[in-house]
Design an enzyme around this catalytic site. Structure first.
Site, PDB file in Angstrom:
ATOM      1  N   ASP A   8      33.133 -51.071 -30.802  1.00  0.00           N
ATOM      2  CA  ASP A   8      33.694 -50.082 -31.713  1.00  0.00           C
ATOM      3  C   ASP A   8      32.518 -49.225 -32.155  1.00  0.00           C
ATOM      4  OD1 ASP A   8      34.550 -48.624 -33.887  1.00  0.00           O
ATOM      5  OD2 ASP A   8      35.122 -50.335 -35.120  1.00  0.00           O
ATOM      6  N   LYS A  70      28.602 -39.282 -34.288  1.00  0.00           N
ATOM      7  CA  LYS A  70      29.916 -39.261 -33.640  1.00  0.00           C
ATOM      8  C   LYS A  70      30.669 -37.951 -33.920  1.00  0.00           C
ATOM      9  CE  LYS A  70      34.063 -42.219 -33.428  1.00  0.00           C
ATOM     10  NZ  LYS A  70      34.567 -43.551 -33.819  1.00  0.00           N
ATOM     11  N   GLU A 171      41.242 -46.306 -30.666  1.00  0.00           N
ATOM     12  CA  GLU A 171      40.983 -47.279 -31.737  1.00  0.00           C
ATOM     13  C   GLU A 171      42.260 -47.950 -32.272  1.00  0.00           C
ATOM     14  OE1 GLU A 171      36.888 -44.975 -33.074  1.00  0.00           O
ATOM     15  OE2 GLU A 171      38.701 -44.745 -34.284  1.00  0.00           O
ATOM     16  N   ASP A 193      43.434 -46.931 -41.042  1.00  0.00           N
ATOM     17  CA  ASP A 193      42.028 -47.229 -40.743  1.00  0.00           C
ATOM     18  C   ASP A 193      41.109 -46.423 -41.651  1.00  0.00           C
ATOM     19  OD1 ASP A 193      39.471 -47.457 -39.704  1.00  0.00           O
ATOM     20  OD2 ASP A 193      40.036 -47.061 -37.631  1.00  0.00           O
TER      21      ASP A 193
END
Length: 353
Positions: A8, A70, A171, A193
């Site tokens: 992850d 990211k 994800e 999330d």
């Protein structure tokens, strides 16, 4: 056959796991932690630091500490969102060939893929140490809304780190698989999330051996870091009120306040109150000053109330886009460290009824 590492690769933190006896098991890093900060830095001696070591000196070495990379991976320099993110970055971001993005660290420029590869490289090395075998292959997760360029760039980062990337998977889909929802039939699942840097909510439909993402929404600038910031501001205000000193201009003190805030936040997920205690935080004409504050869970919940509420709008939008009502959702999966906070669990529970 060597194990495949599941990774992850997060905005703020990354984690890794392997399948042991049919079940995913988190692999701890060299520091013994289940997550690794997605940060890379070069210190004054020109040494490269990755993970926790980079995080610990982030405030005192802001120009050469790279985080939230990211947000730039697989993007173009002139993208509106990229331009907004550059404004928030203490490090230097420049335009590379063909409109690509370069970030500066030390006296060199790197692509976001190269920086992400340094994080992945640490994960790979730590997993090899822990498991006592070579790791050559990986599966890496990405947000459901990542486009083709962002997925390709993530794969490339893995390859630079010496990994053969077998799959890049969504994800929320990975979360559903981890909880064994692929064994269920005809269910609608919400994946909520809330990570360190971003909030994503996805509505999934699970049927025979397939998990389909029906809709996804979120806020790319809402996460644990924002909760920490609210708490940091409160600590700075309280100290200024009692001592008349503004610590926000003192980078060494600020690094300590930042670490203390995150620690207090985490402790208050299980305790009702905690003490923030940083002796010798600064010195004035009167001598050394100590930072000692008591923080209750109730006070923290009051401080972060608006941030928690902010997650509900994207959740409502995702349900609408998926064509579902709250009542159609069979299960809710909570993902990300921030969902350990009781107020968040309570808010999500009340929202879905």
């Amino acid at each position: 056959m060597s194990k495949i590492l599941g990774i992850d690769l997060g905005t703020t933190n990354s984690a890794m796991a392997v399948v042991e006896g049919g079940k995913p098991e988190i692999v701890e890093n060299k520091e013994g932690n289940r997550t690794t900060p997605s940060m890379v830095a070069v210190n004054k001696n020109g040494e490269r630091l990755v993970g926790l070591l980079a995080k610990r000196q982030a405030v005192t070495n802001p120009d050469n500490t790279l985080f939230s990379i990211k947000r730039f991976i697989g993007r173009k320099f002139d993208d509106t969102e990229v331009q907004e993110d550059i404004k928030l970055s203490p490090y230097t971001v420049t335009k590379g060939d063909g409109g690509s993005i370069k970030v500066q660290m030390g006296d060199k420029e790197y692509t976001p893929q190269e920086i992400s590869a340094m994080v992945l490289g640490k994960l790979k090395a730590d997993a090899e140490d822990k498991l006592g075998e070579n790791i050559e292959e990986a599966v890496i997760t990405v947000p459901a809304y990542f486009d083709d360029a962002q997925r390709k760039a993530t794969k490339e980062a893995g390859e630079i780190a010496g990994l053969k990337v077998r799959r890049v998977i969504n994800e929320p889909t990975a979360a559903a698989l981890a909880y064994g929802f692929n064994k269920k039939n005809d269910e609608q699942i919400a994946v909520y999330d809330l990570g360190g840097g971003t909030f994503d909510v996805s509505i999934l439909e699970v049927s025979d051996d397939t998990i389909e993402v029906k809709a996804t929404n979120g806020d790319t600038h809402l996460g644990g870091d924002d909760f920490d910031q609210v708490l940091i501001n409160w600590i700075l205000d309280e100290f200024k009120k009692s001592e008349g000193i503004d610590l926000s201009q003192d980078n060494l003190a600020l690094q300590r306040v930042k670490e203390a805030a995150e620690k207090a936040k985490i402790e208050l997920s299980t305790a009702d109150q905690t003490e923030i205690n940083q002796p010798f935080i600064t010195t004035s004409d009167e001598g050394p000053k100590h930072l000692v504050l008591t923080l209750t869970r109730a006070k923290l919940e009051e401080l972060v109330h608006d941030l928690v509420q902010k997650t509900l709008e994207p959740t409502t939008a995702a349900l609408k886009d998926a064509g579902f009502d709250k009542g159609d959702i069979d299960e809710v999966i909570l993902v990300g460290g921030m969902t350990r906070m009781p107020i968040i669990q309570k808010t999500v529970e009340e929202f879905f009824g």
